[in-house]
Design a protein around this motif. Sequence first.
Motif, PDB file in Angstrom:
ATOM      1  N   PHE A 182      26.877  39.368   1.961  1.00 42.40           N
ATOM      2  CA  PHE A 182      26.564  38.624   1.287  1.00 42.40           C
ATOM      3  C   PHE A 182      25.003  38.231   2.035  1.00 42.40           C
ATOM      4  CE2 PHE A 182      31.046  37.842   2.386  1.00 42.40           C
ATOM      5  CZ  PHE A 182      31.213  36.578   1.522  1.00 42.40           C
ATOM      6  N   HIS A 183      24.610  37.019   1.698  1.00 47.26           N
ATOM      7  CA  HIS A 183      22.615  36.462   2.244  1.00 47.26           C
ATOM      8  C   HIS A 183      23.156  34.822   2.021  1.00 47.26           C
ATOM      9  CE1 HIS A 183      20.452  40.376   1.324  1.00 47.26           C
ATOM     10  NE2 HIS A 183      21.610  40.864   0.954  1.00 47.26           N
ATOM     11  N   THR A 184      22.154  34.674   2.233  1.00 46.45           N
ATOM     12  CA  THR A 184      22.032  33.372   2.906  1.00 46.45           C
ATOM     13  C   THR A 184      21.768  32.607   2.047  1.00 46.45           C
ATOM     14  OG1 THR A 184      22.790  33.976   5.130  1.00 46.45           O
ATOM     15  CG2 THR A 184      21.892  31.416   5.101  1.00 46.45           C
ATOM     16  N   TYR A 185      21.698  31.253   1.652  1.00 42.27           N
ATOM     17  CA  TYR A 185      21.238  30.316   0.763  1.00 42.27           C
ATOM     18  C   TYR A 185      20.961  29.537   1.202  1.00 42.27           C
ATOM     19  CZ  TYR A 185      21.884  34.417  -1.981  1.00 42.27           C
ATOM     20  OH  TYR A 185      21.319  35.661  -2.638  1.00 42.27           O
ATOM     21  N   SER A 186      19.244  28.568   1.082  1.00 40.12           N
ATOM     22  CA  SER A 186      20.138  26.947   2.511  1.00 40.12           C
ATOM     23  C   SER A 186      19.116  26.466   1.880  1.00 40.12           C
ATOM     24  CB  SER A 186      19.502  27.669   3.577  1.00 40.12           C
ATOM     25  OG  SER A 186      19.877  28.721   4.347  1.00 40.12           O
ATOM     26  N   ILE A 187      19.067  25.070   1.852  1.00 35.06           N
ATOM     27  CA  ILE A 187      17.942  23.840   1.067  1.00 35.06           C
ATOM     28  C   ILE A 187      17.390  22.974   2.324  1.00 35.06           C
ATOM     29  CG2 ILE A 187      17.891  21.801  -0.094  1.00 35.06           C
ATOM     30  CD1 ILE A 187      20.044  22.917  -1.641  1.00 35.06           C
ATOM     31  N   LEU A 188      16.905  23.408   2.720  1.00 39.84           N
ATOM     32  CA  LEU A 188      16.178  22.028   3.591  1.00 39.84           C
ATOM     33  C   LEU A 188      15.903  20.481   2.631  1.00 39.84           C
ATOM     34  CD1 LEU A 188      15.122  21.553   6.468  1.00 39.84           C
ATOM     35  CD2 LEU A 188      12.683  21.790   5.584  1.00 39.84           C
ATOM     36  N   TRP A 189      15.693  19.610   2.576  1.00 42.99           N
ATOM     37  CA  TRP A 189      15.985  18.512   2.442  1.00 42.99           C
ATOM     38  C   TRP A 189      15.391  16.963   3.509  1.00 42.99           C
ATOM     39  CZ3 TRP A 189      20.374  14.360   0.557  1.00 42.99           C
ATOM     40  CH2 TRP A 189      18.895  13.708  -0.582  1.00 42.99           C
ATOM     41  N   ASN A 190      14.049  16.855   3.742  1.00 45.08           N
ATOM     42  CA  ASN A 190      13.534  15.781   4.134  1.00 45.08           C
ATOM     43  C   ASN A 190      12.517  14.908   3.310  1.00 45.08           C
ATOM     44  OD1 ASN A 190      11.068  17.082   4.473  1.00 45.08           O
ATOM     45  ND2 ASN A 190      12.327  18.201   6.445  1.00 45.08           N
ATOM     46  N   PRO A 191      11.986  14.092   4.244  1.00 39.79           N
ATOM     47  CA  PRO A 191      11.625  12.892   2.930  1.00 39.79           C
ATOM     48  C   PRO A 191       9.972  13.647   2.445  1.00 39.79           C
ATOM     49  CG  PRO A 191      12.743  11.453   4.611  1.00 39.79           C
ATOM     50  CD  PRO A 191      12.596  13.304   5.201  1.00 39.79           C
ATOM     51  N   LYS A 192       9.811  14.290   3.412  1.00 40.13           N
ATOM     52  CA  LYS A 192       8.579  15.116   2.441  1.00 40.13           C
ATOM     53  C   LYS A 192       8.232  16.345   1.547  1.00 40.13           C
ATOM     54  CE  LYS A 192       6.042  12.813   5.894  1.00 40.13           C
ATOM     55  NZ  LYS A 192       7.023  12.002   6.348  1.00 40.13           N
ATOM     56  N   GLN A 193       9.742  17.299   1.938  1.00 37.20           N
ATOM     57  CA  GLN A 193       9.946  19.156   1.116  1.00 37.20           C
ATOM     58  C   GLN A 193      11.025  19.177   1.261  1.00 37.20           C
ATOM     59  OE1 GLN A 193       7.755  22.447   3.093  1.00 37.20           O
ATOM     60  NE2 GLN A 193       9.076  21.967   4.750  1.00 37.20           N
TER      61      GLN A 193
END
Length: 317
Positions: free
Chosen positions: A162-173
């Motif tokens: 298992f590996h971790t896949y992530s998304i950060l989403w805010n109005p800047k990036q």
Amino acid sequence: MIEMGSRQRRPWNGVLLAAWMAMAAGVISCGCLRGASAAEASFGDNFEITGAEDHVKTSADGQTWYLYLDNKTGVGFQTKQRYLFGWFSMKLKLAGNDSAGVVTAYYMCSDLDAAPERDELDFEFLGNRTGQPYVIQTNVYRSGVGGREMRHSLWFDPTADFHTYSILWNPKQIVFFVDKVPIREYRNSEKTNTFFPIMKPMYVFSSIWNADDWATRGGLEKTDWTKAPFISSYSDFTTDACAWGPAAAGGGATPPPSCAAATGYSWWDQPPAWALDDAQREDSAWVARNLVIYDYCGDRKRFPAPPEECALRTTSS
Ligand SMILES: *[C@@H]1O[C@H](CO)[C@@H](O)[C@H](O)[C@H]1NC(C)=O
């Protein structure tokens, strides 16, 4: 070949990493997240299955889900909620052995089908013949316009663990992370534009399906059904985000008050989350130098002039 084992992964500076992880795990509460979720709950709480229910299996403790693809069908799941901005993270272990032609997708999308105006953020994992490396493809859609593919190889075997896949989403990036390493940054501009998804809340989806018409070496490698079923495994879904509610349950066109309260006040929309820090930029540059297989920003055949958003990256090889 790239010597991937030789580099110590140092995705975040220690202090910031500890702070982010604590916040991501919901340990630190800022008191401003009313109505937002910061949870590692069971799959059933967060998701519903789309397609063949008998192609999904759950571990005895309920913490791991397995999606099965065979020559009859694949399967997927989607969140009950939609989210506008936040942190979205999941652990995946991909179908191993001979998985050429098999695609596992983990993505966010504003609509339940391929609506022409949809916004979308994609991770797609393209399987391969035994012993050959997987490819991870990312893409960003705004109002139905995608074509912003990047393809990376990975520094580990994603079928072994298992590996971790992530998304950060805010109005800047928007940042795509693999095990906390930023493999792709996608920045907004200060100006009104047509490339950055910013208005529409998105569901989180995953699915496994047969794509042997394009996925592996451009469709040359076909799915070997004698190796079926192909199984991808999921655990530890974490979201710390503004939850908007499903469209069908009356989720309106305007954000609920909890979203307005969270956006701009939560850790995922504060200055440290608005840009990569020095250590992340260093890692991102290492990824750019060593792991990029394809980058639409550099594809002069498709885009004689690079798309507008390409100039906004803060790292390059
Ligand atoms: C599969 O392996 C081949 C040979 O190493 C490689 O060229 C290709 O990029 C890999 N991935 C896919 C999805 O074709």
